[in-house]
Write a protein that holds these residues in place. Structure first.
Motif, PDB file in Angstrom:
ATOM      1  N   SER A  32      17.918   3.241  16.387  1.00  0.00           N
ATOM      2  CA  SER A  32      17.212   3.024  15.130  1.00  0.00           C
ATOM      3  C   SER A  32      16.221   1.879  15.271  1.00  0.00           C
ATOM      4  N   VAL A  33      14.958   2.147  14.947  1.00  0.00           N
ATOM      5  CA  VAL A  33      13.916   1.126  15.059  1.00  0.00           C
ATOM      6  C   VAL A  33      13.010   1.167  13.838  1.00  0.00           C
ATOM      7  N   ALA A  34      12.350   0.037  13.596  1.00  0.00           N
ATOM      8  CA  ALA A  34      11.279   0.001  12.603  1.00  0.00           C
ATOM      9  C   ALA A  34      10.061   0.703  13.189  1.00  0.00           C
ATOM     10  N   PRO A  35       9.171   1.204  12.345  1.00  0.00           N
ATOM     11  CA  PRO A  35       7.984   1.891  12.877  1.00  0.00           C
ATOM     12  C   PRO A  35       7.190   1.059  13.877  1.00  0.00           C
ATOM     13  N   SER A  36       7.055  -0.230  13.626  1.00  0.00           N
ATOM     14  CA  SER A  36       6.285  -1.080  14.539  1.00  0.00           C
ATOM     15  C   SER A  36       7.009  -1.332  15.856  1.00  0.00           C
ATOM     16  N   GLN A  37       8.300  -1.021  15.915  1.00  0.00           N
ATOM     17  CA  GLN A  37       9.083  -1.180  17.146  1.00  0.00           C
ATOM     18  C   GLN A  37       9.086   0.073  18.001  1.00  0.00           C
ATOM     19  N   PHE A  38       8.604   1.171  17.460  1.00  0.00           N
ATOM     20  CA  PHE A  38       8.758   2.445  18.147  1.00  0.00           C
ATOM     21  C   PHE A  38       7.901   2.504  19.403  1.00  0.00           C
ATOM     22  N   ALA A  39       8.587   2.479  20.529  1.00  0.00           N
ATOM     23  CA  ALA A  39       7.944   2.574  21.842  1.00  0.00           C
ATOM     24  C   ALA A  39       8.875   3.429  22.693  1.00  0.00           C
ATOM     25  N   PRO A  40       8.803   4.736  22.550  1.00  0.00           N
ATOM     26  CA  PRO A  40       9.818   5.615  23.138  1.00  0.00           C
ATOM     27  C   PRO A  40       9.921   5.543  24.654  1.00  0.00           C
ATOM     28  N   VAL A  41      11.167   5.544  25.109  1.00  0.00           N
ATOM     29  CA  VAL A  41      11.487   5.608  26.533  1.00  0.00           C
ATOM     30  C   VAL A  41      11.906   7.035  26.832  1.00  0.00           C
ATOM     31  N   ALA A  42      11.411   7.591  27.907  1.00  0.00           N
ATOM     32  CA  ALA A  42      11.705   8.986  28.249  1.00  0.00           C
ATOM     33  C   ALA A  42      13.209   9.237  28.279  1.00  0.00           C
ATOM     34  N   GLY A  43      13.621  10.331  27.652  1.00  0.00           N
ATOM     35  CA  GLY A  43      15.014  10.736  27.667  1.00  0.00           C
ATOM     36  C   GLY A  43      15.849  10.184  26.537  1.00  0.00           C
ATOM     37  N   LYS A  44      15.305   9.243  25.764  1.00  0.00           N
ATOM     38  CA  LYS A  44      16.071   8.652  24.668  1.00  0.00           C
ATOM     39  C   LYS A  44      15.624   9.225  23.332  1.00  0.00           C
ATOM     40  N   LEU A  45      16.546   9.135  22.345  1.00  0.00           N
ATOM     41  CA  LEU A  45      16.282   9.658  21.013  1.00  0.00           C
ATOM     42  C   LEU A  45      16.257   8.513  20.007  1.00  0.00           C
ATOM     43  N   TYR A  46      15.470   8.692  18.945  1.00  0.00           N
ATOM     44  CA  TYR A  46      15.237   7.602  18.001  1.00  0.00           C
ATOM     45  C   TYR A  46      15.297   8.097  16.551  1.00  0.00           C
ATOM     46  N   SER A  47      15.640   7.140  15.675  1.00  0.00           N
ATOM     47  CA  SER A  47      15.356   7.285  14.251  1.00  0.00           C
ATOM     48  C   SER A  47      14.414   6.145  13.889  1.00  0.00           C
ATOM     49  N   VAL A  48      13.462   6.425  13.025  1.00  0.00           N
ATOM     50  CA  VAL A  48      12.455   5.428  12.668  1.00  0.00           C
ATOM     51  C   VAL A  48      12.426   5.302  11.155  1.00  0.00           C
ATOM     52  N   GLY A  49      12.495   4.060  10.674  1.00  0.00           N
ATOM     53  CA  GLY A  49      12.510   3.881   9.232  1.00  0.00           C
ATOM     54  C   GLY A  49      12.225   2.467   8.793  1.00  0.00           C
ATOM     55  N   ILE A  50      11.960   2.353   7.502  1.00  0.00           N
ATOM     56  CA  ILE A  50      11.696   1.067   6.868  1.00  0.00           C
ATOM     57  C   ILE A  50      12.957   0.635   6.141  1.00  0.00           C
ATOM     58  N   HIS A  51      13.574  -0.419   6.628  1.00  0.00           N
ATOM     59  CA  HIS A  51      14.836  -0.912   6.080  1.00  0.00           C
ATOM     60  C   HIS A  51      14.595  -1.510   4.694  1.00  0.00           C
ATOM     61  N   PRO A  52      15.532  -1.319   3.748  1.00  0.00           N
ATOM     62  CA  PRO A  52      15.334  -1.897   2.413  1.00  0.00           C
ATOM     63  C   PRO A  52      15.319  -3.422   2.392  1.00  0.00           C
ATOM     64  N   TRP A  53      15.708  -4.074   3.486  1.00  0.00           N
ATOM     65  CA  TRP A  53      15.632  -5.534   3.539  1.00  0.00           C
ATOM     66  C   TRP A  53      14.209  -6.032   3.813  1.00  0.00           C
ATOM     67  N   PHE A  54      13.313  -5.153   4.213  1.00  0.00           N
ATOM     68  CA  PHE A  54      11.932  -5.566   4.448  1.00  0.00           C
ATOM     69  C   PHE A  54      11.339  -6.132   3.154  1.00  0.00           C
ATOM     70  N   SER A  55      10.354  -6.990   3.304  1.00  0.00           N
ATOM     71  CA  SER A  55       9.574  -7.408   2.141  1.00  0.00           C
ATOM     72  C   SER A  55       8.622  -6.285   1.773  1.00  0.00           C
ATOM     73  N   ALA A  56       8.103  -6.341   0.555  1.00  0.00           N
ATOM     74  CA  ALA A  56       7.153  -5.316   0.110  1.00  0.00           C
ATOM     75  C   ALA A  56       5.917  -5.298   1.001  1.00  0.00           C
ATOM     76  N   GLU A  57       5.484  -6.474   1.433  1.00  0.00           N
ATOM     77  CA  GLU A  57       4.296  -6.556   2.287  1.00  0.00           C
ATOM     78  C   GLU A  57       4.560  -5.913   3.643  1.00  0.00           C
ATOM     79  N   GLU A  58       5.738  -6.197   4.209  1.00  0.00           N
ATOM     80  CA  GLU A  58       6.093  -5.583   5.499  1.00  0.00           C
ATOM     81  C   GLU A  58       6.167  -4.067   5.359  1.00  0.00           C
ATOM     82  N   ALA A  59       6.810  -3.608   4.310  1.00  0.00           N
ATOM     83  CA  ALA A  59       6.980  -2.172   4.113  1.00  0.00           C
ATOM     84  C   ALA A  59       5.631  -1.469   3.996  1.00  0.00           C
ATOM     85  N   ALA A  60       4.699  -2.095   3.278  1.00  0.00           N
ATOM     86  CA  ALA A  60       3.372  -1.496   3.115  1.00  0.00           C
ATOM     87  C   ALA A  60       2.659  -1.360   4.462  1.00  0.00           C
TER      88      ALA A  60
END
Length: 204
Positions: free
Chosen positions: A18-46
């Motif tokens: 599980s990663v934030a969208p800005s963290q998404f840097a896929p490595v071959a062979g691995k699987l991911y979920s990407v999302g904006i955590h509710p703990w983010f600030s409104a500015e970060e989420a935007a």
């Protein structure tokens, strides 16, 4: 597939990282979920939302999240609901499940996901049996980590059960052993059921 939710970027290929969208840097062979955590600030989420929309269609992204609602911490609850709804809409478009963070918001989460049309996974479940039954009645899958309410776990049908390590250093095998002991189910049988559930959910 065993570990449905981990934040360990070095996790093996049997986990959904599980990663934030800005963290998404896929490595071959691995699987991911990407999302904006509710703990983010409104500015970060935007800032993250356009990146989420870009990442959602990537073939290594098998779920959206973690997203959700937190009644204790994070953005204003109305903003949380807005971003949660955006994840659900995107999941519908991508035909991918949603991994949900839920703290003291089970009724709101059930309402928000009603008619979602995609699988919903409640991660890190620690609520009681009544909460578990509310989620099960809503059609959700429930994922348990190393710490859980035994009565809630026992109320969860085997075909709705998943396991995870989240942000702990505990091995997924240890989580499986704890869950199998609490359910009085042999670990190999539980492992097979969890693998089957995860594979079905993630279309693997």
């Amino acid at each position: 597939m065993l570990d449905i939710h981990t934040h360990n970027l070095q996790a093996s290929c049997d986990a959904v990282i599980s990663v934030a969208p800005s963290q998404f840097a896929p490595v071959a062979g691995k699987l991911y979920s990407v999302g904006i955590h509710p703990w983010f600030s409104a500015e970060e989420a935007a800032r993250e939302l356009p990146l989420l929309e870009d990442a959602a269609s990537h073939p290594q992204v098998v779920a959206l999240g973690e997203t959700g609602l937190d009644g204790v911490k994070g953005m204003d609850i109305e903003l949380q609901q807005r971003y949660f709804a955006a994840h659900i809409d995107l999941a519908k478009q991508m035909h991918k499940p949603v991994i949900v963070h839920m703290v003291r918001t089970s009724q709101q989460v059930a309402k928000a996901c009603r008619g979602a049309g995609v699988p919903v996974i409640i991660h890190g479940m620690r609520g009681n049996e009544n909460v578990a039954r509310t989620l099960i009645d809503a059609g959700f899958y429930i994922s348990y980590g190393a710490h859980f309410n035994p009565a809630a776990l026992q109320a969860t049908p085997l075909d709705r059960l998943l396991v995870e390590t989240d942000d702990t250093p505990v091995a997924i095998e240890t989580v499986l052993e704890k869950v199998s002991q609490a359910l009085s189910i042999p670990t190999p049988a539980l492992t097979l059921a969890v693998q089957r559930n995860a594979a079905t959910l993630l279309s693997l």
